[in-house]
Design a protein around this motif. Sequence first.
Motif, mmCIF file in Angstrom:
data_model
loop_
_atom_site.group_PDB
_atom_site.id
_atom_site.type_symbol
_atom_site.label_atom_id
_atom_site.label_comp_id
_atom_site.label_asym_id
_atom_site.label_seq_id
_atom_site.Cartn_x
_atom_site.Cartn_y
_atom_site.Cartn_z
ATOM 1 N N LYS A 26 0.829 -1.203 0.000
ATOM 2 C CA LYS A 26 0.000 0.000 0.000
ATOM 3 C C LYS A 26 0.864 1.253 0.000
ATOM 4 C CE LYS A 26 -3.673 -1.742 2.997
ATOM 5 N NZ LYS A 26 -4.334 -1.453 4.270
ATOM 6 N N ARG A 27 2.099 1.131 0.551
ATOM 7 C CA ARG A 27 2.997 2.274 0.638
ATOM 8 C C ARG A 27 4.415 1.817 0.343
ATOM 9 N NH1 ARG A 27 1.608 1.224 6.410
ATOM 10 N NH2 ARG A 27 0.064 2.250 6.367
ATOM 11 N N THR A 28 5.313 2.758 0.198
ATOM 12 C CA THR A 28 6.704 2.446 -0.117
ATOM 13 C C THR A 28 7.368 1.731 1.055
ATOM 14 O OG1 THR A 28 6.822 4.402 -1.534
ATOM 15 C CG2 THR A 28 8.911 3.431 -0.823
ATOM 16 N N LEU A 29 8.039 0.619 0.751
ATOM 17 C CA LEU A 29 8.773 -0.146 1.763
ATOM 18 C C LEU A 29 10.257 0.085 1.545
ATOM 19 C CD1 LEU A 29 6.813 -3.520 1.553
ATOM 20 C CD2 LEU A 29 6.398 -1.581 3.071
ATOM 21 N N LEU A 30 10.945 0.541 2.583
ATOM 22 C CA LEU A 30 12.364 0.876 2.472
ATOM 23 C C LEU A 30 13.241 -0.279 2.927
ATOM 24 C CD1 LEU A 30 12.154 4.504 3.862
ATOM 25 C CD2 LEU A 30 12.291 3.794 1.474
ATOM 26 N N PRO A 31 14.414 -0.440 2.309
ATOM 27 C CA PRO A 31 15.323 -1.518 2.700
ATOM 28 C C PRO A 31 15.769 -1.371 4.157
ATOM 29 C CG PRO A 31 16.075 -0.435 0.699
ATOM 30 C CD PRO A 31 14.930 0.353 1.213
ATOM 31 N N GLY A 32 15.845 -2.501 4.860
ATOM 32 C CA GLY A 32 16.311 -2.491 6.234
ATOM 33 C C GLY A 32 15.260 -2.139 7.266
ATOM 34 N N ARG A 33 14.054 -1.804 6.853
ATOM 35 C CA ARG A 33 12.966 -1.460 7.778
ATOM 36 C C ARG A 33 11.978 -2.625 7.845
ATOM 37 N NH1 ARG A 33 12.915 3.884 10.038
ATOM 38 N NH2 ARG A 33 14.474 5.018 8.874
ATOM 39 N N VAL A 34 11.379 -2.846 9.016
ATOM 40 C CA VAL A 34 10.393 -3.916 9.133
ATOM 41 C C VAL A 34 9.168 -3.582 8.282
ATOM 42 C CG1 VAL A 34 11.123 -4.702 11.404
ATOM 43 C CG2 VAL A 34 9.363 -2.943 11.212
ATOM 44 N N ILE A 35 8.500 -4.613 7.822
ATOM 45 C CA ILE A 35 7.285 -4.438 7.028
ATOM 46 C C ILE A 35 6.097 -4.584 7.966
ATOM 47 C CG2 ILE A 35 5.903 -5.345 5.136
ATOM 48 C CD1 ILE A 35 8.503 -6.484 3.949
ATOM 49 N N LEU A 36 5.315 -3.539 8.102
ATOM 50 C CA LEU A 36 4.117 -3.591 8.936
ATOM 51 C C LEU A 36 2.999 -4.310 8.189
ATOM 52 C CD1 LEU A 36 4.085 0.009 10.425
ATOM 53 C CD2 LEU A 36 4.907 -2.091 11.486
ATOM 54 N N ALA A 37 2.198 -5.066 8.914
ATOM 55 C CA ALA A 37 1.082 -5.789 8.299
ATOM 56 C C ALA A 37 0.089 -4.819 7.664
ATOM 57 C CB ALA A 37 0.389 -6.652 9.341
ATOM 58 N N SER A 38 -0.026 -3.632 8.221
ATOM 59 C CA SER A 38 -0.960 -2.636 7.680
ATOM 60 C C SER A 38 -0.479 -2.043 6.363
ATOM 61 C CB SER A 38 -1.183 -1.517 8.698
ATOM 62 O OG SER A 38 0.043 -0.840 8.959
ATOM 63 N N ALA A 39 0.777 -2.295 5.978
ATOM 64 C CA ALA A 39 1.314 -1.760 4.729
ATOM 65 C C ALA A 39 1.057 -2.698 3.554
ATOM 66 C CB ALA A 39 2.817 -1.516 4.859
#
Length: 169
Positions: free
Chosen positions: A90-103
Motif C-alpha cells: 500500500k505504501r513504499t517499503l524501504l530496505p532495512g525497515r520492518v514491514i508492517l502488516a498494515s502496509a
Amino acid sequence: MTFRRSADIKASKAGRASARRLVAGALFAAAFLLPSAGYAERLTAVIPTQTIYPGETVDASRVEVVDVTNPDLADGYISTLGEIDGKVTKRTLLPGRVILASALREQYAVERGSTVRLVFSNGGLTISAAGSPLQDAAVGELIRARNIDTGVIVSGTVMADGTVHVVAK
C-alpha cells in the motif's frame, strides 16, 4: 474489653510472614531471572532488500528474514515469509525497515471500471448481467457495481472467480 495476643501466637504469625516473603522471592526469581521457554524462541522480522513501491507484489526474492534485536519493537510487523505471500504494498517499503502488516493488502480480484459478471441468486432463480465495479476490491469484500444495461447501482460480494454476487435489499 481489650484482648492481647500471647507470645506464641505472635511468633507463629511472624514465621508465616517470613515464609510468605521467601516464597514470593522465589517466584520473582523464577519469573524474571531464569530463562523461560517463552523467551527461548528467536523473534524474526521480514525486511525488504530493496525499495518496493506501492502497488508492487512482494515476493521472497525481494525480502529477507532477520533476527529481531530491538526488544522494544512494537507488534504488528511481518515475521515470516508466509505472511507476505501474494500481497501487494500500500505504501513504499524501504530496505532495512520492518514491514508492517498494515502496509500490505490482498491482490484485487476486480478493478474499478472493468467489466464483471453480476449474479443474483434467490432460491431457484438466477439472474446474470454485465456490470462495472465502482471500486477496486479483493475477494470477499462488499462493493458497489453499476449494471451496464440498466445503469442501476447494486451492492455485492466479490467472489474468487471475479464475479460479483449481488445481495438482496
